[in-house]
Design a protein around this motif. Structure first.
Motif, mmCIF file in Angstrom:
data_model
loop_
_atom_site.group_PDB
_atom_site.id
_atom_site.type_symbol
_atom_site.label_atom_id
_atom_site.label_comp_id
_atom_site.label_asym_id
_atom_site.label_seq_id
_atom_site.Cartn_x
_atom_site.Cartn_y
_atom_site.Cartn_z
ATOM 1 N N TRP A 137 0.833 -1.193 0.000
ATOM 2 C CA TRP A 137 0.000 0.000 0.000
ATOM 3 C C TRP A 137 0.874 1.252 0.000
ATOM 4 O O TRP A 137 1.897 1.286 0.675
ATOM 5 C CB TRP A 137 -0.898 0.042 1.243
ATOM 6 N N ARG A 157 -9.493 -4.459 7.154
ATOM 7 C CA ARG A 157 -9.874 -5.302 6.014
ATOM 8 C C ARG A 157 -8.891 -6.469 5.863
ATOM 9 O O ARG A 157 -9.307 -7.592 5.609
ATOM 10 C CB ARG A 157 -9.942 -4.476 4.730
ATOM 11 N N ILE A 162 -9.639 -9.744 3.744
ATOM 12 C CA ILE A 162 -9.920 -9.041 2.489
ATOM 13 C C ILE A 162 -8.615 -8.406 2.011
ATOM 14 O O ILE A 162 -8.163 -7.411 2.559
ATOM 15 C CB ILE A 162 -11.019 -7.965 2.683
ATOM 16 N N ARG A 163 -7.995 -9.042 1.032
ATOM 17 C CA ARG A 163 -6.699 -8.580 0.523
ATOM 18 C C ARG A 163 -6.921 -7.812 -0.770
ATOM 19 O O ARG A 163 -6.796 -8.354 -1.848
ATOM 20 C CB ARG A 163 -5.751 -9.751 0.283
ATOM 21 N N ASP A 164 -7.311 -6.561 -0.608
ATOM 22 C CA ASP A 164 -7.503 -5.704 -1.780
ATOM 23 C C ASP A 164 -6.158 -5.420 -2.429
ATOM 24 O O ASP A 164 -5.134 -5.397 -1.761
ATOM 25 C CB ASP A 164 -8.135 -4.367 -1.373
ATOM 26 N N LYS A 165 -6.186 -5.198 -3.704
ATOM 27 C CA LYS A 165 -4.993 -4.753 -4.424
ATOM 28 C C LYS A 165 -5.172 -3.269 -4.708
ATOM 29 O O LYS A 165 -6.196 -2.857 -5.254
ATOM 30 C CB LYS A 165 -4.827 -5.511 -5.752
ATOM 31 N N GLN A 166 -4.194 -2.490 -4.317
ATOM 32 C CA GLN A 166 -4.241 -1.061 -4.581
ATOM 33 C C GLN A 166 -3.796 -0.785 -6.017
ATOM 34 O O GLN A 166 -2.828 -1.374 -6.490
ATOM 35 C CB GLN A 166 -3.329 -0.328 -3.604
#
Length: 180
Positions: A137, A157, A162-166
């Motif tokens: 991030w 998160r 929840i491993r969002d990709k930025q």
């Protein structure tokens, strides 16, 4: 957030007038630091501006064992070392200033009157920022409260799996401006 604990690093540098041993850093001499390296007491360590900094394993493991989220305030060298440790579940954040002028003003405040140190830090900044894309991030520290809330939401998160990709493309121009 009561679940967050900041790891307190060891350093060989002299304390600033407002710093407290054991709270801001564990201030040790070079001989003690070398001894801790030999004992493999650090998760990570690095030499920065002629001083050594390192994160001791024992206090971090103790905090993790009681369910705390441990925040590391470390540079890119330490982050690279931590990422190799398969026993730690980490999310990495590269925090950047909104612009180069604000960075310089913040450094002038921190190093009150020590222009040499500020200039050295400004030169080092270009090397450090070149590692921004190695992090999960990128967060802009424009307003402290906004930056904190952004970090807190990402951490929550991550803890929920929840491993969002930025989308880091939006930072490419900002990084270019910061490194001019």
């Amino acid at each position: 957030n009561s679940n967050f604990s900041i790891s307190v690093s060891c350093t060989t540098r002299e304390p600033r007038s407002d710093e407290i041993d054991g709270k801001d850093y564990h201030f040790v001499d070079k001989k003690k630091f070398d001894f801790l390296i030999k004992k493999k007491s650090f998760f990570e360590y690095a030499k920065i501006f002629d001083n050594y900094y390192g994160t001791l394993k024992e206090p971090v493991l103790k905090l993790l064992s009681i369910g705390k989220d441990v925040l590391f305030d470390i540079d890119w060298q330490g982050t690279q070392q931590l990422k190799k440790n398969r026993d730690l579940s980490i999310a990495t954040f590269f925090i950047i200033p909104p612009n180069i002028g604000i960075l310089k003003n913040r450094l002038l405040k921190r190093h009150q009157g020590n222009e040499e140190m500020v200039e050295a830090r400004m030169k080092k900044f270009k090397e450090e920022i070149s590692h921004w894309n190695e992090y999960d991030w990128v967060v802009v520290n424009d307003r402290l409260e906004d930056c904190y809330l952004n970090l807190k939401n990402i951490i929550l998160r991550e803890k929920q799996g929840i491993r969002d990709k930025q989308d880091k493309k939006s930072f490419i121009e900002k990084i270019k401006v910061l490194t001019k």
